[in-house]
Design an enzyme around this catalytic site. Structure first.
Site, PDB file in Angstrom:
ATOM      1  N   CYS A 116      44.362  37.658  45.855  1.00  0.00           N
ATOM      2  CA  CYS A 116      45.430  36.654  45.897  1.00  0.00           C
ATOM      3  C   CYS A 116      46.680  37.167  46.613  1.00  0.00           C
ATOM      4  O   CYS A 116      46.666  37.209  47.846  1.00  0.00           O
ATOM      5  CB  CYS A 116      45.718  36.141  44.494  1.00  0.00           C
ATOM      6  N   HIS A 225      40.548  34.391  42.387  1.00  0.00           N
ATOM      7  CA  HIS A 225      40.684  35.397  41.321  1.00  0.00           C
ATOM      8  C   HIS A 225      39.351  35.729  40.686  1.00  0.00           C
ATOM      9  O   HIS A 225      39.028  35.243  39.599  1.00  0.00           O
ATOM     10  CB  HIS A 225      41.675  34.883  40.271  1.00  0.00           C
ATOM     11  N   GLU A 227      38.592  38.459  39.270  1.00  0.00           N
ATOM     12  CA  GLU A 227      38.780  39.302  38.077  1.00  0.00           C
ATOM     13  C   GLU A 227      38.754  38.475  36.800  1.00  0.00           C
ATOM     14  O   GLU A 227      38.350  38.957  35.734  1.00  0.00           O
ATOM     15  CB  GLU A 227      40.096  40.087  38.179  1.00  0.00           C
TER      16      GLU A 227
HETATM   17  N1  LIG Z   1      52.526  34.403  44.974  1.00  0.00           N
HETATM   18  C1  LIG Z   1      51.467  34.182  45.932  1.00  0.00           C
HETATM   19  C2  LIG Z   1      50.184  34.780  45.389  1.00  0.00           C
HETATM   20  C3  LIG Z   1      49.664  33.988  44.244  1.00  0.00           C
HETATM   21  C4  LIG Z   1      48.964  34.820  43.188  1.00  0.00           C
HETATM   22  O1  LIG Z   1      48.744  36.020  43.320  1.00  0.00           O
HETATM   23  N2  LIG Z   1      48.665  34.155  42.085  1.00  0.00           N
HETATM   24  C5  LIG Z   1      48.172  34.842  40.924  1.00  0.00           C
HETATM   25  C6  LIG Z   1      49.238  34.915  39.867  1.00  0.00           C
HETATM   26  C7  LIG Z   1      49.499  33.525  39.355  1.00  0.00           C
HETATM   27  C8  LIG Z   1      50.676  33.485  38.399  1.00  0.00           C
HETATM   28  O2  LIG Z   1      50.691  34.283  37.452  1.00  0.00           O
HETATM   29  O3  LIG Z   1      51.562  32.690  38.685  1.00  0.00           O
HETATM   30  C9  LIG Z   1      51.256  32.703  46.209  1.00  0.00           C
HETATM   31  O4  LIG Z   1      51.794  31.875  45.452  1.00  0.00           O
HETATM   32  O5  LIG Z   1      50.555  32.389  47.185  1.00  0.00           O
END
Ligand SMILES: N[C@@H](CCC(=O)NCCCC(=O)O)C(=O)O
Length: 266
Positions: A116, A225, A227
């Site tokens: 991500c 994701h 994981e």
């Molecule tokens: N911030 C980036 C990457 C998105 C990401 O890694 N999401 C996983 C975490 C989700 C959360 O906890 O909000 C994007 O928005 O593209």
């Protein structure tokens, strides 16, 4: 215990987060849990310092790099443009730790799985750019994190991506074509870095997976994701198992173990 029998360890760049009035270097359990339970590797969470982390000193002591997702976004100055409100929130410590570690892991042939935010960092680290608020682009699906309280529902598998024939991911999965994944992102790859090969896309053309061209080792990024459901979802598990196998092979190749392990002095 001989080095070759020890469980390998992967570096996981932390996020800088505020909890209960303190600054924490943290990563969500889902990443290190999938690393341990499915890839069968341990994790070393690397503090997200803007200065002071020596990447090679860290990489000398690990057998792989796992770059997690995060709510924060890569700062646009790192891919050549001014930051706007739409580009935040930021995490400068994460950027300063993760991008150099990604570049160096690829140079040294250390296995790398980027998830991500991780695929976005991989693209920026190798010279690509990102687009923000991609759901606002005409014809795009809404890839954002579902606005629901339940985390399992937030990470629900709900979107088809199309894995290219002959890709690394197709090798790991044992097939190409449609795979159902989850989706929690507002940004995505805009200009693909020169050394990256697109491995999977969404129906709206959003890049969903890449691999590093001519990589010395496992070097893959995914926008979804794996994981989160790695213990129960076969495609997610296949990706983490392939990563774990690459990490173990790397550990064995660099163990430098003598025929008789050096006895520990008291
Ligand atoms: N911030 C980036 C990457 C998105 C990401 O890694 N999401 C996983 C975490 C989700 C959360 O906890 O909000 C994007 O928005 O593209």
């Amino acid at each position: 215990m001989p080095v070759s029998c020890r469980k390998p360890i992967v570096a996981v760049p932390a996020d800088l987060r505020q909890f209960e009035g303190a600054l924490w270097h943290a990563t969500p359990n889902q990443y290190v849990n999938a690393a341990l339970k499915v890839a069968d590797v341990m994790s070393f969470i690397v503090p997200a310092f803007e200065e002071g982390n020596d990447v090679d000193t860290i990489l000398d002591r690990v057998d792989g790099v796992l770059v997690s997702g995060a709510v924060s976004n890569v700062h646009p100055s790192l891919y050549g443009r001014e930051a706007t409100e739409a580009d935040g929130p930021f995490d400068h410590g994460r950027d300063a730790t993760s991008l150099p570690m990604i570049r160096r892991a690829i140079e040294r042939g250390i296995p790398l799985l980027a998830i991500c935010r991780g695929i976005q960092e991989l693209n920026v680290a190798l010279g690509g750019t990102l687009a923000s608020e991609i759901q606002d682009q005409p014809g795009n699906w809404d890839h954002r994190k579902p606005d629901v309280p339940d985390r399992d529902a937030m990470y629900a598998i709900r979107q088809p991506v199309f894995v290219k024939e002959g890709s690394c991911i197709a090798d790991f999965l044992g097939f190409s074509g449609e795979v159902q994944v989850n989706s929690l992102h507002r940004q995505a790859i805009a200009k693909t870095a020169p050394r990256l090969k697109v491995e999977a896309t969404a129906a709206d053309g959003t890049i969903e997976a890449v691999s590093v061209i001519d990589a010395k080792n496992f070097a893959v990024g995914v926008q979804w994701h794996p994981e989160y459901w790695a213990e129960t979802d076969a495609p997610s598990a296949a990706l983490f198992k392939a990563f774990g196998d690459a990490v173990r092979a790397y550990a064995a190749s660099t163990s430098g173990e003598t025929s008789t392990p050096v006895a520990r002095t008291a």
